[in-house]
Each structure stands twice: as structure tokens, then as C-alpha cells.
Design an enzyme around this catalytic site. Structure first.
Site, PDB file in Angstrom:
ATOM      1  N   GLU A  87     -43.054 -17.470  -9.735  1.00 15.40           N
ATOM      2  CA  GLU A  87     -42.654 -16.413  -8.676  1.00 15.40           C
ATOM      3  C   GLU A  87     -42.845 -17.331  -7.343  1.00 15.40           C
ATOM      4  O   GLU A  87     -44.024 -17.847  -7.120  1.00 15.40           O
ATOM      5  CB  GLU A  87     -43.345 -15.506  -8.661  1.00 15.40           C
ATOM      6  CG  GLU A  87     -42.905 -14.171  -9.712  1.00 15.40           C
ATOM      7  CD  GLU A  87     -41.453 -13.882  -9.171  1.00 15.40           C
ATOM      8  OE1 GLU A  87     -41.019 -13.852  -8.076  1.00 15.40           O
ATOM      9  OE2 GLU A  87     -40.644 -13.623 -10.484  1.00 15.40           O
ATOM     10  N   CYS A 128     -45.329 -13.216   0.669  1.00 16.71           N
ATOM     11  CA  CYS A 128     -43.940 -13.597   0.112  1.00 16.71           C
ATOM     12  C   CYS A 128     -42.776 -12.861   0.415  1.00 16.71           C
ATOM     13  O   CYS A 128     -41.714 -12.963   0.376  1.00 16.71           O
ATOM     14  CB  CYS A 128     -43.874 -13.896  -1.642  1.00 16.71           C
ATOM     15  SG  CYS A 128     -44.628 -12.380  -2.334  1.00 16.71           S
ATOM     16  N   LYS A 138     -56.600 -20.063 -13.046  1.00 18.67           N
ATOM     17  CA  LYS A 138     -56.980 -21.106 -11.930  1.00 18.67           C
ATOM     18  C   LYS A 138     -56.515 -20.479 -10.503  1.00 18.67           C
ATOM     19  O   LYS A 138     -55.469 -20.532 -10.138  1.00 18.67           O
ATOM     20  CB  LYS A 138     -56.317 -22.731 -12.256  1.00 18.67           C
ATOM     21  CG  LYS A 138     -56.955 -23.522 -11.102  1.00 18.67           C
ATOM     22  CD  LYS A 138     -55.852 -24.676 -10.585  1.00 18.67           C
ATOM     23  CE  LYS A 138     -55.358 -24.294  -9.306  1.00 18.67           C
ATOM     24  NZ  LYS A 138     -56.242 -24.070  -8.432  1.00 18.67           N
ATOM     25  N   GLU A 140     -38.973 -21.042   4.712  1.00 19.47           N
ATOM     26  CA  GLU A 140     -40.087 -20.386   4.700  1.00 19.47           C
ATOM     27  C   GLU A 140     -41.088 -20.676   5.595  1.00 19.47           C
ATOM     28  O   GLU A 140     -41.712 -21.907   5.393  1.00 19.47           O
ATOM     29  CB  GLU A 140     -40.737 -20.172   3.238  1.00 19.47           C
ATOM     30  CG  GLU A 140     -41.686 -19.237   3.058  1.00 19.47           C
ATOM     31  CD  GLU A 140     -42.456 -18.984   1.838  1.00 19.47           C
ATOM     32  OE1 GLU A 140     -42.940 -19.905   1.307  1.00 19.47           O
ATOM     33  OE2 GLU A 140     -42.575 -17.964   1.310  1.00 19.47           O
TER      34      GLU A 140
HETATM   35  P1  NAP Z   1     -49.068 -23.423  -3.973  1.00 21.37           P
HETATM   36  O1  NAP Z   1     -49.735 -24.377  -2.977  1.00 21.37           O
HETATM   37  O2  NAP Z   1     -47.713 -23.774  -4.588  1.00 21.37           O
HETATM   38  O3  NAP Z   1     -50.456 -23.213  -4.774  1.00 21.37           O
HETATM   39  C1  NAP Z   1     -50.190 -22.196  -5.709  1.00 21.37           C
HETATM   40  C2  NAP Z   1     -51.004 -22.390  -6.960  1.00 21.37           C
HETATM   41  O4  NAP Z   1     -50.617 -23.575  -7.490  1.00 21.37           O
HETATM   42  C3  NAP Z   1     -52.795 -22.817  -6.448  1.00 21.37           C
HETATM   43  O5  NAP Z   1     -53.719 -22.238  -7.357  1.00 21.37           O
HETATM   44  C4  NAP Z   1     -52.596 -24.421  -6.492  1.00 21.37           C
HETATM   45  O6  NAP Z   1     -53.885 -24.925  -6.352  1.00 21.37           O
HETATM   46  C5  NAP Z   1     -51.820 -24.609  -7.577  1.00 21.37           C
HETATM   47  N1  NAP Z   1     -51.207 -26.019  -7.774  1.00 21.37           N
HETATM   48  C6  NAP Z   1     -50.959 -27.022  -6.659  1.00 21.37           C
HETATM   49  N2  NAP Z   1     -50.806 -27.775  -7.399  1.00 21.37           N
HETATM   50  C7  NAP Z   1     -50.292 -27.839  -8.640  1.00 21.37           C
HETATM   51  C8  NAP Z   1     -50.074 -28.677  -9.834  1.00 21.37           C
HETATM   52  N3  NAP Z   1     -49.674 -29.930  -9.479  1.00 21.37           N
HETATM   53  N4  NAP Z   1     -50.232 -28.076 -10.881  1.00 21.37           N
HETATM   54  C9  NAP Z   1     -50.468 -26.803 -11.270  1.00 21.37           C
HETATM   55  N5  NAP Z   1     -50.927 -26.252 -10.307  1.00 21.37           N
HETATM   56  C10 NAP Z   1     -50.912 -26.573  -8.909  1.00 21.37           C
HETATM   57  O7  NAP Z   1     -48.868 -22.205  -2.898  1.00 21.37           O
HETATM   58  P2  NAP Z   1     -49.888 -21.321  -1.882  1.00 21.37           P
HETATM   59  O8  NAP Z   1     -49.639 -21.946  -0.630  1.00 21.37           O
HETATM   60  O9  NAP Z   1     -51.015 -21.114  -2.679  1.00 21.37           O
HETATM   61  O10 NAP Z   1     -49.228 -19.937  -1.666  1.00 21.37           O
HETATM   62  C11 NAP Z   1     -48.318 -19.594  -0.843  1.00 21.37           C
HETATM   63  C12 NAP Z   1     -46.672 -19.383  -1.633  1.00 21.37           C
HETATM   64  O11 NAP Z   1     -46.846 -18.738  -2.569  1.00 21.37           O
HETATM   65  C13 NAP Z   1     -45.611 -19.353  -0.689  1.00 21.37           C
HETATM   66  O12 NAP Z   1     -44.625 -19.915  -0.645  1.00 21.37           O
HETATM   67  C14 NAP Z   1     -45.419 -17.791  -1.072  1.00 21.37           C
HETATM   68  O13 NAP Z   1     -44.177 -17.328  -0.970  1.00 21.37           O
HETATM   69  C15 NAP Z   1     -45.655 -17.825  -2.698  1.00 21.37           C
HETATM   70  N6  NAP Z   1     -45.698 -16.475  -2.917  1.00 21.37           N
HETATM   71  C16 NAP Z   1     -45.103 -16.145  -3.927  1.00 21.37           C
HETATM   72  C17 NAP Z   1     -45.052 -14.709  -4.362  1.00 21.37           C
HETATM   73  C18 NAP Z   1     -44.016 -14.167  -5.159  1.00 21.37           C
HETATM   74  O14 NAP Z   1     -44.241 -13.052  -6.024  1.00 21.37           O
HETATM   75  N7  NAP Z   1     -42.685 -14.530  -5.259  1.00 21.37           N
HETATM   76  C19 NAP Z   1     -46.128 -13.981  -4.199  1.00 21.37           C
HETATM   77  C20 NAP Z   1     -47.140 -14.513  -3.184  1.00 21.37           C
HETATM   78  C21 NAP Z   1     -47.065 -15.785  -2.771  1.00 21.37           C
HETATM   79  P3  NAP Z   1     -54.811 -25.511  -5.184  1.00 21.37           P
HETATM   80  O15 NAP Z   1     -54.918 -24.124  -4.556  1.00 21.37           O
HETATM   81  O16 NAP Z   1     -55.765 -26.149  -5.663  1.00 21.37           O
HETATM   82  O17 NAP Z   1     -53.696 -26.262  -4.313  1.00 21.37           O
END
Ligand code: NAP
Length: 485
Positions: A247, A281, A172, A377
Site C-alpha cells: 500500500e 496517504c 519492522k 505526492e
Molecule cells: P518508506 O520510506 O517507503 O518506508 C516504509 C518502510 O519501509 C519503513 O519501515 C522503511 O524502513 C522500510 N524500508 C525502507 N527501505 C526498505 C528496503 N529496501 N527494504 C525493505 N523495507 C524498506 O515510507 P515512509 O516514508 O515511511 O512512509 C510514507 C509513505 O507511506 C508515503 O508515500 C505514504 O503515502 C505511504 N503510506 C501509504 C498508506 C496506504 O495505505 N496506501 C498508508 C500510510 C502511508 P526505514 O524506516 O528504516 O527507512
């Protein structure tokens, strides 16, 4: 522009009742439509992956690895096209997109070799005529839930080890970056992926994502994204006895000591803070600087921030693209207001233009370690400079956040380098280089609130996607006389 993006389920492109627009963050224009799926499509994908599992897990691991190698070749062929789609839907510059696609290719190449190394160990038994060994087994159907900021590299660095270990997958992708995920599915089709082994479902995390965590046929969940979602998802998965890897966010520091090469440190800080619009990230968001060099370091970073060209990532000469969407843009703008109240603005601090979601590379000075801009962040092109009196204070401040993804130190003092490496609380760290980056053959991930579960990439990736079976073979051929306890 792209055609309607459909789900990829059981080897077919499948529609859904609803659709939405895929928006270019640089222009605000639509790139085309994408399906919005729900529970039904997610369940169909899980059922397809379950049906495909017996055959795929029986496929010899080297053959599974060959499929990844073919996918690497197919991705290489479509490198420019994939990079362009990435820039158009996510906003990073074309150069950054090409770099990301290359990283995905590297991961496919590296993990393809794991197919030939998926060995266990032969271990001596304390019993005579007994042979013991360990062997790796796939987990079953796994779900991969990925963010928008690396929509090519992250799905691939999860997919490649998941597939080579013999799992079938439902991916997804983030809702706002569907085009790249569609091309990834096409690449695997061209590489010859059997139907049902890889399924991609487009739809909201709150419905599709939730099913992919809760469904009883899902054996493991690999998630990359925010702490807010990851924390909930981890608890939901654990309550159902699923293996979960998360992550999440970062608040990555660089420490600049009094003997540092300041030009090098400022270049590294600017690359880390403003590259990919700070939407990494691993982005550098705190520069913790010895007070004796803080003024000069600030001057150099501000100079570099001013020299960056902000604009549409497809245009030549642009260094910093837009925030990915309006929501992210508003978040960054609100942090700029917080920063202006808490600290002192040195450069930036404003929107660029009145179209698209562009923010000027921003530096705050006079930042104290407990301020919100030093703790939370931001995920935008914003750097906070914190002055400290010595190395010990720098280390304390660097560790004084909930996150622990990556870090860096700039110094020529070998003794302090090793003290830093011993005490810094991050899963990855750098010496005299920026906080960003990660190579396919090296483990990737964070400590503390950043990460739970096995590290991604490198050989460690297969730890998450496989489990051990321990085998005892008694070949005495007669009734054993030895005591077995
Ligand atoms: P996010 O809002 O948490 O979304 C990540 C994924 O989770 C998306 O596919 C999202 O779908 C899905 N999701 C949302 N609600 C969910 C639920 N209730 N159940 C299951 N899945 C759900 O994060 P983002 O804004 O896309 O990404 C930015 C974040 O990622 C930042 O905090 C960044 O630091 C972190 N990140 C971490 C790493 C690492 O390796 N540590 C690498 C890259 C990014 P939708 O898109 O449909 O909302």
C-alpha cells in the site's frame, strides 16, 4: 523520555551493537535511544517466528481471536500513554494521536471476531458420497514493514489479521517511530502472546527490511510506504515467489462542483489537506473546482488555513504539528519552491518558527494538472487548487495521476454522484466528506500505482494472510464405479 528501546525477539528484549536517538520533531530533542539492528537480529527474529509457528497455527482460531480482544483491552488501558508517545515521536496533535490509537483498538476488536468466522464453504460435489469443502490455512512466517505516519494503526491493522489467521510475525516498524512499536509489543505481552509469535526488529529498511523480504523462511510480506521502496520490494518478493501486498502513495483529489455547499467543501478540503500535517496517504492534495465557484472556494479555504495554529502537538489548541523529521521537512520546503515557480501562492508557503520542522498550511492557485505539485505526492500541508470548466473535465483531471487511493466529490447532483462513483479510479471514495479516514470493518487500499495485493482492514484483510485448501472426502466405502476424470 523513554528507556533504551530494544528488539523483541522470541519473547525477550534483545539489544544490538549500535544505537541511535529517537528525535522529537517538534523540539529537535532526543526522546531516548533505540537499537539499530542488522541482518543478524532479523534472522534471529525469523528463526524464532518459525519455531513458534507449529504451536500457534494449531491454536484454535477463536482462541487466537481472544488474544486480540485482550490486546484491545490492554491498549485501551494505555491509550493516553500510547497517544502521547505517538505525538512526541511523530508530531501529530494529541487529538489526532488519540484518534489513531482508537482506530487501532477498533481493528483489534474487529479482527478478534474473525477468529470465530474463519470458515470456509461446503460445496456440492458432482460425485456421489463425496463431501467437499474449503478451509483457510495460515501462510507461515510473515513480515510486516510499516511507515512512520500511522505507527500505531498500520502495524495493528496488519498484525491483527496476520495473527488471527495463525501466522507468526516479524514486524519492522519505521526507524523514526520506534517508541510506539515498543509499546505495541508490550501490549501483546500483557495480552499473553506466546513467545516467538510476534517479533519486532528495529533497524534500517536497507538491511533489516531487505532480509525480511528475501529470507527463504518468509512466506509473505505486507508493506506500507513509499512507491519507490514498494516497487522494488514487490519485484524482490515476486522473484522469490512470495505473496506481497504493498500500500503506497496517494495524490487524492476532491472535486467541487458548481452546486456544492462551499462551506462544507472548504471545511472538508482543509481537514483533508492540513490534518496530520498532510502526512496521510489519504490527505487531500488537489481540489478540482468548477471555475464559477473557484474564487469563493479559494477564499474559504485560505481563511481556514490562516485560522490553523501550527505548533507542538502536545500543546492544547494546536491544530497542525511538525513534519516528522528534517528529511521530510526539506522535501516539503522544496515542493513549496517548485509550487511558487509553477503556480501562484495563496497562503502559507513558508517555514513556521526557526526550531522544529513546522510548515505553514499552504494553498496554491492557478495550478495546471500536469504541474509537479499536481502530480507528485508531497506529504505535507499543501493544497493545489485546479480550476475546471465542467464535471467531465473534473473527472478527467482527478484520474490523470498515477495514484489511486482515495477521492471525494462535493455536489448535490445525484446523477453526477453516481457517474463519479462509476468512473473515479480510486480504491476508496467519499461523497460530501473529506478524502481521509477509514473504518476498521471496511476494506482499505488503493488502485493503480497506490496498491497491489488484497485490501487491508475489514474482512478482506484475511484474504492476504490466509490461503485456501480444498478438501474432497469420498465416503462410498467401496471401489468407486463413477468415472473420475
Ligand atoms: P518508506 O520510506 O517507503 O518506508 C516504509 C518502510 O519501509 C519503513 O519501515 C522503511 O524502513 C522500510 N524500508 C525502507 N527501505 C526498505 C528496503 N529496501 N527494504 C525493505 N523495507 C524498506 O515510507 P515512509 O516514508 O515511511 O512512509 C510514507 C509513505 O507511506 C508515503 O508515500 C505514504 O503515502 C505511504 N503510506 C501509504 C498508506 C496506504 O495505505 N496506501 C498508508 C500510510 C502511508 P526505514 O524506516 O528504516 O527507512
Amino acid at each position: 523520555m523513554h528507556e533504551l528501546i530494544k528488539n523483541f525477539i522470541d519473547g525477550e528484549w534483545v539489544g544490538a551493537a549500535k544505537t541511535t536517538k529517537n528525535i522529537n520533531p517538534a523540539t529537535g530533542e532526543s526522546l531516548g535511544d533505540v537499537v539499530v539492528s542488522g541482518r543478524e537480529e532479523a534472522e534471529r527474529a525469523i528463526a524464532a517466528a518459525k519455531r513458534a509457528l507449529p504451536e500457534w497455527r494449531r491454536t484454535p482460531a477463536p482462541r487466537r481471536g481472544e488474544l486480540l480482544a485482550r490486546a484491545a483491552v490492554e491498549m485501551q488501558k494505555r491509550k493516553e500513554e500510547l497517544a502521547r508517545a505517538l505525538t512526541l515521536e511523530e508530531g501529530k496533535t494529541l487529538g489526532e494521536s488519540l484518534g489513531e490509537v482508537q482506530k487501532a483498538i477498533n481493528n483489534l476488536e474487529f479482527q478478534s471476531g474473525e477468529g470465530r468466522r474463519l470458515n470456509g464453504e461446503q460445496i456440492p460435489s458432482e460425485l456421489p458420497s463425496t463431501l467437499c469443502w474449503t478451509q483457510r490455512e495460515p501462510l507461515g512466517v510473515v513480515s510486516l514493514i510499516t511507515p512512520w505516519n500511522f505507527p500505531v494503526a498500520i502495524p495493528i491493522w496488519k498484525l491483527a489479521p496476520a495473527l488471527v489467521c495463525g501466522n507468526t510475525v516479524v514486524l519492522k516498524p519505521a526507524s523514526i517511530t520506534p517508541w510506539t512499536a515498543k509499546i505495541i509489543a508490550e501490549i501483546f505481552v500483557a495480552a499473553g502472546i506466546p513467545k516467538g509469535v510476534l517479533n519486532v526488529v528495529f533497524g534500517p529498511g536497507s538491511s533489516v527490511g531487505q532480509v525480511l523480504v528475501e529470507h527463504p523462511d518468509i512466506k509473505a510480506v505486507s508493506f506500507t510506504g513509499s512507491n519507490e521502496i514498494g516497487t522494488r520490494l514487490y519485484a524482490d518478493g515476486a522473484a522469490r515467489m512470495k505473496k506481497v501486498q504493498c500500500e503506497m502513495g496517494g495524490k487524492n483529489p476532491i472535486i467541487v462542483l458548481e452546486d456544492a455547499d462551499l462551506e462544507l467543501a472548504a471545511t472538508g478540503a482543509a481537514q483533508g489537506a492540513f490534518g496530520s500535517t498532510g502526512q496521510r496517504c489519504t490527505a487531500t492534495s488537489r481540489a478540482i473546482v468548477h471555475s464559477s465557484v473557484a474564487q469563493e472556494f479559494t477564499r474559504l479555504v485560505v481563511e481556514k488555513a490562516r485560522a490553523l495554529k501550527v505548533g507542538d502537538g502536545v500543546q492544547a489548541g494546536v491544530n497542525v504539528g511538525p513534519c516528522v523529521d528534517e528529511g521530510q521537512f526539506r522535501t516539503v520546503m522544496s515542493y513549496l519552491e517548485v509550487g511558487k515557480k509553477e503556480a501562484k501562492l495563496a497562503v502559507g508557503g513558508e517555514r513556521v518558527g526557526d526550531k522544529g520542522f513546522f510548515v505553514a498550511p499552504t494553498v496554491f492557485v492557478g495550478v495546471k494538472p500536469d504541474m509537479r505539485i499536481a502530480q507528485e505526492e508531497i506529504f505535507g500541508p499543501v493544497l493545489s487548487i485546479i480550476e475546471v470548466k465542467d464535471f467531465e473535465e473534473a473527472l478527467r483531471v482527478a484520474n490523470d495521476v498515477k495514484y489511486g487511493l482515495t477521492s471525494s466529490i462535493y455536489t448535490k447532483d445525484v446523477s453526477r454522484v453516481f457517474q463519479f462513483l462509476e468512473h473515479i479510479e480510486t480504491g476508496m471514495t467519499h461523497v460530501n466528506s473529506p478524502t481521509v479516514g477509514g473504518e476498521a470493518q471496511l476494506p482499505f487500499g488503493g488502485m493503480k500505482a497506490t496498491g497491489v495485493g488484497a485490501r487491508e482492514m475489514g474482512r478482506t484483510a484475511i484474504e492476504f494472510y490466509s490461503e485456501w485448501k480444498t478438501v474432497y472426502v469420498d465416503y462410498t466405502g467401496a471401489k468407486r464405479t463413477t468415472n473420475i476424470y
